[in-house]
Scaffold this motif. Structure first.
Motif, PDB file in Angstrom:
ATOM      1  N   ARG A  74       1.946 -23.581  37.624  1.00 36.49           N
ATOM      2  CA  ARG A  74       0.970 -24.376  36.870  1.00 36.49           C
ATOM      3  C   ARG A  74      -0.439 -24.300  37.458  1.00 36.49           C
ATOM      4  O   ARG A  74      -1.285 -25.137  37.195  1.00 36.49           O
ATOM      5  N   LYS A  75      -0.673 -23.280  38.310  1.00 37.68           N
ATOM      6  CA  LYS A  75      -1.990 -23.089  38.901  1.00 37.68           C
ATOM      7  C   LYS A  75      -2.671 -21.854  38.343  1.00 37.68           C
ATOM      8  O   LYS A  75      -3.891 -21.770  38.351  1.00 37.68           O
ATOM      9  N   TYR A 133      -7.823 -16.954  37.354  1.00 36.18           N
ATOM     10  CA  TYR A 133      -6.607 -17.729  37.165  1.00 36.18           C
ATOM     11  C   TYR A 133      -5.534 -16.962  36.384  1.00 36.18           C
ATOM     12  O   TYR A 133      -4.535 -17.542  35.959  1.00 36.18           O
TER      13      TYR A 133
END
Length: 112
Positions: free
Chosen positions: A4-5, A41
């Protein structure tokens, strides 16, 4: 896989490999088009390129307006394809907003 990063392209490839090894050949991965652009990301984008090269990756429409990402709702693409082909959906989304949109989609969301 990305904890979730970050968006892990390797994680997508691992999921595809899991089903491929079990004999599934009609696999489609939907990813917003902007996921193919450089972004700190998003990791290991070469996996997306490989999936696109073998015809498994389908990019959903997206655009930038005044620096903001505007993407089509990917879930609609997933539900439409599952409805058309009798397919199943593998996702971490629960599709709450689509349960009342159509009876066919409700059946897919609840059972497939």
């Amino acid at each position: 896989h990305g904890l979730r990063k970050f968006f892990s392209c390797r994680g997508i490839a691992i999921a595809v490999d899991y089903f491929w090894k079990r004999g599934h050949r009609n696999i489609t991965v939907f990813v917003p088009q902007w996921r193919t652009r450089r972004d700190p990301y998003i990791t290991e984008q070469d996996f997306l390129t490989q999936l696109q090269d073998v015809g498994i990756l389908s990019l959903t429409p997206a655009r930038m307006v005044l620096g903001a990402r505007i993407a089509a709702h990917d879930d609609r693409f997933l539900l439409h394809l599952a409805d058309k082909t009798g397919g199943i959906i593998v996702t971490n989304d629960n599709f709450r907003e689509f349960v009342t949109e159509s009876l066919a989609w409700r059946e897919i969301i609840q059972k497939r």
